[in-house]
Design an enzyme around this catalytic site. Structure first.
Site, PDB file in Angstrom:
ATOM      1  N   SER A  40       0.579  -1.566  -0.132  1.00  0.00           N
ATOM      2  CA  SER A  40      -0.027   0.324  -0.406  1.00  0.00           C
ATOM      3  C   SER A  40       0.623   1.180  -0.410  1.00  0.00           C
ATOM      4  CB  SER A  40      -0.889  -0.202   1.420  1.00  0.00           C
ATOM      5  OG  SER A  40      -1.994   0.418   1.222  1.00  0.00           O
ATOM      6  N   HIS A  71      -7.152  -5.496  -1.845  1.00  0.00           N
ATOM      7  CA  HIS A  71      -5.830  -4.739  -1.350  1.00  0.00           C
ATOM      8  C   HIS A  71      -4.892  -5.521  -0.506  1.00  0.00           C
ATOM      9  CE1 HIS A  71      -3.226  -0.246  -1.041  1.00  0.00           C
ATOM     10  NE2 HIS A  71      -4.094  -0.461   0.460  1.00  0.00           N
ATOM     11  N   ASP A  90      -9.128  -5.013  -5.921  1.00  0.00           N
ATOM     12  CA  ASP A  90      -8.175  -4.078  -4.705  1.00  0.00           C
ATOM     13  C   ASP A  90      -9.112  -1.733  -4.762  1.00  0.00           C
ATOM     14  OD1 ASP A  90      -7.051  -1.835  -3.477  1.00  0.00           O
ATOM     15  OD2 ASP A  90      -5.139  -2.327  -3.961  1.00  0.00           O
TER      16      ASP A  90
END
Length: 301
Positions: free
Chosen positions: A171, A249, A217
């Site tokens: 991320s 994600h 995601d």
């Protein structure tokens, strides 16, 4: 006639003994054939046995692993972390990788990479960031600070080849790995995992980069993050785009065979220059139940 035949036989005897007669000159030794050139030296950075499909997908690799906890109080520029390293001391030095977590997360979310990658022949540093809200640019600087600590001050510095380093992150940590690669082109590999960054364009990156996205995601959708990250990298760069099938994600936060297989292969290929792992990257893997899409340039330089 007998005299002529005797003379000819003498010439044959001389020639057969390694001499050549040149008209008007005395017999001289024949030039010896050049010795065969030795085979090219084996890659000095190869670590571990020849890889197989099962070995790169296995939960554990060839090496036993130990770990060393690093307090945030003993470092500067990042928040401490855990170093995972092969216990083997007879194979020379190893390449090293720093791994950063995502927004609001700690190193515990990336812990599974530590033992998995270290058991394949790397020193791995999963780090905590200064604060859990640090943005990608800050996380990129922290990844580099962690590598500097790892190679210069850590208890395992003598086990590491400081010229063979890479970065990974999830991320915002993935966005940070791109920032680190941009800032330090001497790195050998970068792997952003479902990366997030407001900067979508990375033409300055000169580090071989594997971009990992997830088809499901919704926090860093591939259309606005991983895909433009990949497409903006120089076309001449060794680069690849792996989009996970049926993933979210947060898929990189738990043990995942597909992520491990291609991350190990990428790090081996570019940090260790180990072409034995090219077989898992080229030709381009085809979509299947685990891979939604894979793009890249093959063969790698």
């Amino acid at each position: 006639m007998r005299a002529g035949l005797a003379g000819f036989a003498g010439l044959l005897a001389v020639a057969g003994s390694g001499y050549v007669l040149v008209p008007g000159a005395q017999a001289a030794p024949e030039t010896a054939a050049a010795p065969a050139q030795p085979a090219a030296a084996e890659n000095p950075y190869e670590r571990g046995p020849d890889p197989t499909e099962s070995s790169v997908e296995a939960p554990r690799g060839h090496y036993d692993v130990d770990e060393d906890r690093v307090s945030s109080l003993s470092v500067s520029g990042f928040g401490g972390g855990t170093i995972y390293y092969p216990t083997e001391t007879g194979d020379g030095t190893f390449g090293a990788v720093a791994v950063a977590p995502g927004f609001t997360a700690t190193q515990s979310s990336m812990a599974w990479y530590g033992e998995r990658l270290a058991s394949q022949g790397f020193v791995v540093f999963t780090i905590d960031t200064l604060t859990t809200a640090d943005q990608p640019a800050s996380r990129g600087r922290q990844l580099l600070a962690a590598l500097d600590y790892l190679t210069q001050r850590s208890d395992v510095a003598d086990r590491i080849d400081a010229t063979r380093l890479g970065v990974m992150g999830h991320s915002m940590g993935g966005g940070g790995s791109l920032e680190a690669a941009k800032s330090r082109p001497s790195l050998q590999a970068a792997i952003p995992l479902t990366g997030w960054n407001t900067d979508k364009s990375w033409p300055e990156v000169q580090v071989p980069t594997l971009v990992v996205g997830a088809d499901g995601d919704t926090i860093a959708p591939v259309r606005s993050h991983s895909e433009p990250f990949y497409e903006s990298l120089p076309s001449s760069l060794d680069r690849a785009y792996l989009e996970l099938n049926g993933a979210s994600h947060f898929t990189p936060n738990t043990s995942n065979t597909t992520i491990a297989k291609y991350s190990i292969s990428w790090l081996k290929r570019f940090i260790d220059n180990d072409t034995r792992y090219e077989q898992f990257l080229c030709p381009i893997p085809r979509p299947d139940r685990d891979i939604e899409e894979y793009r890249g340039n093959c063969p790698h330089s």
